[in-house]
Design a protein around this motif. Sequence first.
Motif, mmCIF file in Angstrom:
data_model
loop_
_atom_site.group_PDB
_atom_site.id
_atom_site.type_symbol
_atom_site.label_atom_id
_atom_site.label_comp_id
_atom_site.label_asym_id
_atom_site.label_seq_id
_atom_site.Cartn_x
_atom_site.Cartn_y
_atom_site.Cartn_z
ATOM 1 N N ARG A 216 0.753 -1.248 -0.005
ATOM 2 C CA ARG A 216 0.225 -0.065 0.108
ATOM 3 C C ARG A 216 0.565 1.324 -0.118
ATOM 4 N N GLY A 217 2.163 1.255 0.509
ATOM 5 C CA GLY A 217 2.889 2.493 0.422
ATOM 6 C C GLY A 217 2.800 3.057 1.895
ATOM 7 N N GLU A 218 1.813 2.781 2.430
ATOM 8 C CA GLU A 218 1.542 3.497 4.028
ATOM 9 C C GLU A 218 0.991 2.462 4.733
ATOM 10 N N ASP A 219 1.262 2.277 6.118
ATOM 11 C CA ASP A 219 0.526 1.667 6.922
ATOM 12 C C ASP A 219 -0.797 2.147 7.133
ATOM 13 N N LEU A 220 -1.867 1.236 7.449
ATOM 14 C CA LEU A 220 -3.284 1.645 7.473
ATOM 15 C C LEU A 220 -3.389 2.158 8.912
ATOM 16 N N LEU B 237 -6.061 6.428 1.184
ATOM 17 C CA LEU B 237 -4.735 7.165 0.581
ATOM 18 C C LEU B 237 -5.168 8.353 -0.009
ATOM 19 N N ASP B 238 -6.341 8.739 -0.164
ATOM 20 C CA ASP B 238 -6.789 9.985 -0.885
ATOM 21 C C ASP B 238 -6.910 11.028 0.484
ATOM 22 N N SER B 239 -6.663 10.708 1.373
ATOM 23 C CA SER B 239 -6.955 11.743 2.630
ATOM 24 C C SER B 239 -5.854 12.633 2.343
ATOM 25 N N ARG B 240 -6.330 13.918 2.622
ATOM 26 C CA ARG B 240 -5.490 15.253 2.761
ATOM 27 C C ARG B 240 -4.435 15.367 3.677
ATOM 28 N N THR B 241 -4.544 14.388 4.697
ATOM 29 C CA THR B 241 -3.382 14.235 5.575
ATOM 30 C C THR B 241 -2.430 13.496 5.216
ATOM 31 N N LEU B 242 -2.511 12.695 4.190
ATOM 32 C CA LEU B 242 -1.314 12.105 3.572
ATOM 33 C C LEU B 242 -0.611 12.427 2.288
ATOM 34 N N ASN B 243 -1.470 13.764 1.644
ATOM 35 C CA ASN B 243 -1.104 14.531 0.622
ATOM 36 C C ASN B 243 -0.312 13.633 -0.458
ATOM 37 N N LEU B 244 -1.013 12.576 -1.111
ATOM 38 C CA LEU B 244 -0.633 11.881 -1.978
ATOM 39 C C LEU B 244 -0.658 12.816 -3.370
ATOM 40 N N ALA B 245 0.523 12.718 -4.037
ATOM 41 C CA ALA B 245 0.689 13.464 -5.510
ATOM 42 C C ALA B 245 -0.041 12.979 -6.436
ATOM 43 N N PRO B 246 -0.740 13.775 -7.261
ATOM 44 C CA PRO B 246 -1.576 13.156 -8.480
ATOM 45 C C PRO B 246 -0.685 12.406 -9.141
ATOM 46 N N GLU B 247 0.406 12.319 -9.465
ATOM 47 C CA GLU B 247 1.154 11.678 -10.345
ATOM 48 C C GLU B 247 1.765 10.617 -9.448
ATOM 49 N N ASP B 248 1.443 10.073 -8.429
ATOM 50 C CA ASP B 248 1.584 9.194 -7.579
ATOM 51 C C ASP B 248 1.110 7.916 -8.475
ATOM 52 N N PRO B 249 2.036 6.712 -8.642
ATOM 53 C CA PRO B 249 1.508 5.514 -9.252
ATOM 54 C C PRO B 249 0.317 4.919 -8.545
ATOM 55 N N ARG B 250 0.117 5.029 -7.263
ATOM 56 C CA ARG B 250 -1.071 4.554 -6.675
ATOM 57 C C ARG B 250 -2.237 5.342 -7.057
ATOM 58 N N THR B 251 -2.325 6.695 -7.418
ATOM 59 C CA THR B 251 -3.768 7.541 -7.414
ATOM 60 C C THR B 251 -4.707 6.920 -8.592
ATOM 61 N N PRO B 252 -4.438 6.215 -9.907
ATOM 62 C CA PRO B 252 -5.204 5.790 -10.482
ATOM 63 C C PRO B 252 -6.214 4.363 -9.769
ATOM 64 N N ILE C 149 -6.543 4.155 -6.121
ATOM 65 C CA ILE C 149 -6.884 4.527 -4.968
ATOM 66 C C ILE C 149 -8.306 3.993 -4.487
ATOM 67 N N TRP C 150 -9.301 3.824 -5.483
ATOM 68 C CA TRP C 150 -10.630 3.420 -5.432
ATOM 69 C C TRP C 150 -10.544 1.731 -4.964
ATOM 70 N N ARG C 151 -9.493 1.042 -5.648
ATOM 71 C CA ARG C 151 -9.354 -0.082 -5.119
ATOM 72 C C ARG C 151 -8.617 -0.543 -4.127
ATOM 73 N N PHE C 152 -7.616 0.527 -3.311
ATOM 74 C CA PHE C 152 -6.945 0.504 -2.301
ATOM 75 C C PHE C 152 -8.003 0.668 -1.181
ATOM 76 N N ARG C 153 -9.111 1.670 -1.273
ATOM 77 C CA ARG C 153 -10.100 1.727 -0.441
ATOM 78 C C ARG C 153 -10.929 0.572 0.021
ATOM 79 N N GLY D 53 -16.683 7.248 0.046
ATOM 80 C CA GLY D 53 -16.722 6.412 0.865
ATOM 81 C C GLY D 53 -18.264 5.391 0.550
ATOM 82 N N GLY D 54 -19.250 5.695 0.278
ATOM 83 C CA GLY D 54 -20.301 5.259 -0.143
ATOM 84 C C GLY D 54 -20.218 4.395 -1.273
ATOM 85 N N GLN D 55 -19.515 4.878 -2.439
ATOM 86 C CA GLN D 55 -18.916 3.805 -3.552
ATOM 87 C C GLN D 55 -18.168 2.672 -2.838
ATOM 88 N N THR D 56 -17.177 3.124 -1.961
ATOM 89 C CA THR D 56 -16.238 2.124 -1.586
ATOM 90 C C THR D 56 -17.119 1.114 -0.871
#
Length: 306
Positions: free
Chosen positions: A24-28, A77-92, A94-98, A136-139
Amino acid sequence: MEINISVSAPVVSVKPVVLSAPGRGEDLQVRVSAPAVGSELPIIVFSHGFGWSLDGYGPLADYWAAHGFVVIQPTHLDSRTLNLAPEDPRTPRIWRFRVEDLKRILDQLDLIEASVPGLSGRLDRSRIAAAGHSWGGQTVSMLLGARVLDNNGEPGEDMSDSRIKAGVLLATTGKGGADLSPFAAEHFPFMNPSFAEMSTPTLVVAGDHDQSRLSTRGPDWFTDPYFLSPGRKSLLTLFGAEHSLGGISGYSVAETTDESPERVGLIQRLTLAYLRNALDLEDSSWPAARAALEESVIPLGRIESK
């Protein structure tokens, strides 16, 4: 509107409980809120909306915990507290990581239980619900049986989880395809769900003034999870509510455009009554809550079921 609800109990809240999350790149990190007393406590796993974190949605988490539920809130991972960059390879993805975040919580309930003082031996793992607001509802809908359609309109992977016995979808987006705005179609291709297999009992909550820039449709878009899914479902339509549904995401949140303590209070009471009924904890509060809403002099919403 008067709905009889059990007396609230003191709440113990612990954060962060850290769950190992390889790949995941970050502990949950999760927050756990539980009543200080009681046994055989049912569980609610809650998925926040875009940008939020385990610190959000106090009006719901605090209320549910004070009335007998253990509420577990991850920071996605989309939390503002983590500040994931748009170009981060995880960004596309994120819906699955959720979705995987919520499954990881269910997989590590032993660790979560052991991390909260006084909680050991008090969970009822046969009664687990999932709830989420907006993204979160879609998740959560994926755990309930919804699937993401591919470019050919074929359902993708089944990510449902039989451990989830009931769901609450708050301001959850509807169909994709032609119903998406050009912006959403370009930036959120995963926002193309099929609810045809979402058979888990669910309460869908929608605001009749919730106009999204993500859709070409009006507020009825947020009722799709109810009308397009099979099985036992209920729909709570809130009069005058916009996307924040009166302010469920926090006690003092600037982005709330339709602040209404009365509406938030209604959501608190009705979701509690629904979940207690859907999880077979008791069967009287939900019919009573529905009747009370119908009999209100100035109703805040309406409920329909199938």
